[in-house]
Design an enzyme around this catalytic site. Sequence first.
Site, PDB file in Angstrom:
ATOM      1  N   LYS A  39      39.439  30.142  49.875  1.00 38.59           N
ATOM      2  CA  LYS A  39      38.101  30.254  50.467  1.00 38.59           C
ATOM      3  C   LYS A  39      37.220  31.193  49.652  1.00 38.59           C
ATOM      4  O   LYS A  39      36.027  30.951  49.474  1.00 38.59           O
ATOM      5  CB  LYS A  39      38.192  30.744  51.911  1.00 38.59           C
ATOM      6  CG  LYS A  39      38.815  29.690  52.803  1.00 38.59           C
ATOM      7  CD  LYS A  39      38.786  30.064  54.254  1.00 38.59           C
ATOM      8  CE  LYS A  39      39.736  29.174  55.024  1.00 38.59           C
ATOM      9  NZ  LYS A  39      39.509  27.735  54.852  1.00 38.59           N
ATOM     10  N   LEU A  41      37.410  32.008  46.311  1.00 38.90           N
ATOM     11  CA  LEU A  41      36.988  31.375  45.048  1.00 38.90           C
ATOM     12  C   LEU A  41      35.954  30.279  45.303  1.00 38.90           C
ATOM     13  O   LEU A  41      34.924  30.214  44.620  1.00 38.90           O
ATOM     14  CB  LEU A  41      38.215  30.816  44.320  1.00 38.90           C
ATOM     15  CG  LEU A  41      37.940  30.008  43.051  1.00 38.90           C
ATOM     16  CD1 LEU A  41      39.010  30.273  41.994  1.00 38.90           C
ATOM     17  CD2 LEU A  41      37.854  28.504  43.313  1.00 38.90           C
ATOM     18  N   THR A 211      28.841  26.681  62.411  1.00 42.59           N
ATOM     19  CA  THR A 211      28.915  25.287  61.953  1.00 42.59           C
ATOM     20  C   THR A 211      29.689  24.467  62.983  1.00 42.59           C
ATOM     21  O   THR A 211      30.638  24.953  63.604  1.00 42.59           O
ATOM     22  CB  THR A 211      29.565  25.180  60.558  1.00 42.59           C
ATOM     23  OG1 THR A 211      30.852  25.782  60.597  1.00 42.59           O
ATOM     24  CG2 THR A 211      28.719  25.860  59.501  1.00 42.59           C
ATOM     25  N   GLY A 213      30.870  21.011  62.556  1.00 40.91           N
ATOM     26  CA  GLY A 213      31.419  19.766  62.015  1.00 40.91           C
ATOM     27  C   GLY A 213      30.353  18.683  61.982  1.00 40.91           C
ATOM     28  O   GLY A 213      29.241  18.892  61.473  1.00 40.91           O
ATOM     29  N   GLY A 216      26.600  19.286  62.891  1.00 42.78           N
ATOM     30  CA  GLY A 216      25.684  20.111  62.094  1.00 42.78           C
ATOM     31  C   GLY A 216      25.977  21.595  62.216  1.00 42.78           C
ATOM     32  O   GLY A 216      27.130  22.021  62.219  1.00 42.78           O
ATOM     33  N   ASP A 237      37.012  13.894  51.262  1.00 45.15           N
ATOM     34  CA  ASP A 237      37.908  15.057  51.407  1.00 45.15           C
ATOM     35  C   ASP A 237      37.049  16.221  51.919  1.00 45.15           C
ATOM     36  O   ASP A 237      36.112  16.640  51.237  1.00 45.15           O
ATOM     37  CB  ASP A 237      38.515  15.368  50.026  1.00 45.15           C
ATOM     38  CG  ASP A 237      39.444  16.572  50.038  1.00 45.15           C
ATOM     39  OD1 ASP A 237      39.550  17.252  51.071  1.00 45.15           O
ATOM     40  OD2 ASP A 237      40.064  16.825  48.989  1.00 45.15           O
ATOM     41  N   ASP A 243      33.056  26.032  52.775  1.00 46.25           N
ATOM     42  CA  ASP A 243      32.829  27.073  51.758  1.00 46.25           C
ATOM     43  C   ASP A 243      31.543  26.783  50.964  1.00 46.25           C
ATOM     44  O   ASP A 243      30.806  27.694  50.599  1.00 46.25           O
ATOM     45  CB  ASP A 243      34.021  27.142  50.792  1.00 46.25           C
ATOM     46  CG  ASP A 243      35.315  27.472  51.516  1.00 46.25           C
ATOM     47  OD1 ASP A 243      35.254  28.198  52.529  1.00 46.25           O
ATOM     48  OD2 ASP A 243      36.382  27.015  51.070  1.00 46.25           O
TER      49      ASP A 243
HETATM   50  O1  RIB Z   1      38.453  26.302  52.663  1.00 46.76           O
HETATM   51  C1  RIB Z   1      39.277  25.544  51.839  1.00 46.76           C
HETATM   52  C2  RIB Z   1      40.333  26.399  51.205  1.00 46.76           C
HETATM   53  O2  RIB Z   1      41.191  26.914  52.201  1.00 46.76           O
HETATM   54  C3  RIB Z   1      41.244  25.685  50.230  1.00 46.76           C
HETATM   55  O3  RIB Z   1      40.723  25.667  48.935  1.00 46.76           O
HETATM   56  C4  RIB Z   1      42.571  26.424  50.387  1.00 46.76           C
HETATM   57  O4  RIB Z   1      42.954  27.140  49.247  1.00 46.76           O
HETATM   58  C5  RIB Z   1      42.399  27.324  51.598  1.00 46.76           C
HETATM   59  O5  RIB Z   1      42.228  28.632  51.241  1.00 46.76           O
END
Ligand code: RIB
EC number: 2.7.1.15
Length: 294
Positions: A39, A41, A211, A213, A216, A237, A243
């Site tokens: 999350k 990164l 949020t 889903g 909205g 996906d 994020d």
């Molecule tokens: O929010 C998605 C992320 O949650 C994924 O990239 C996974 O690594 C988890 O941390």
Amino acid sequence: MKILNFGSLNLDYVYHVEHMVTPGETLASTRLETFCGGKGLNQSIALAKAGAEVYHAGCIGEDGAMLLQALEEAGVETSYIKTLPGKTGHAIIQVDKSGQNCILLYGGANRLLTEHYINQVLESFGEGDVLLLQNEVNLLHVIIDKAYERGMKIILNPSPFDDNLKFCDFSKISMFLLNEVEGEQITGKKEPAAILQELARLYSQAKVVLTLGGDGACYRDESVECRQPIYPVEVVDTTAAGDTFTGYFIAAMMEGKRVSECLDLASKAASIAVGREGAAPSIPLRDEVSAQLL
Ligand code: RIB
């Protein structure tokens, strides 16, 4: 005003499956891919792709070079990231035919933060700088306390929700960005309006982005309330869509845009991410978001 994201860095092992594996079942996956994720990164990459200047802090193991490279390629400042002996955090992710996911986390280096390292990083930040946090690193409560002492504005995405959050002083949070499940876990309320109301009662200092889903997102602070529908797309996906939303919302907010514009941009960016595979690789560039006719 600088943005520091003190957050997780994961290798995401993504298994494509017909359906999510159930207890006692052995299931063959149809495809395996490895993506950059976590999350922390993902949110740093979303911030950078949205055009913000972002510093990432956190730890990787000796096998985490591809994560550093992905952050650098996206324009994130990585000099505070520490490489430790041992394993980088990882996530085992099942993605089913409808694009929904199930995530199993292994904390690895993400859970090896020390107070000494936290102090070292925070020394370079102070009054008015923004700190973004999620709940995939250890010592979250220490980071919050120390950043607050330094006068930083703290934005918390309390995800994934677990007992570690009980040690955190939420009265020090300037903004929560959370989904309705986390909202219910924090407030005990189910309905979005009730969640917002209860958060405002408990933590009146904090702005809230909730949020929802497919329904909205909504926003509330002491003077503004706002609602944003999704931009519907075919779901490939959903990993990192939240994020992406978070990074874009904060970047737009730091540009001084109106809340409704921030929500709209974040929502567009998230809808693009939902239509693509993987975590970090699914996050669009700002130009793609602006050019997207949804
Ligand atoms: O929010 C998605 C992320 O949650 C994924 O990239 C996974 O690594 C988890 O941390």
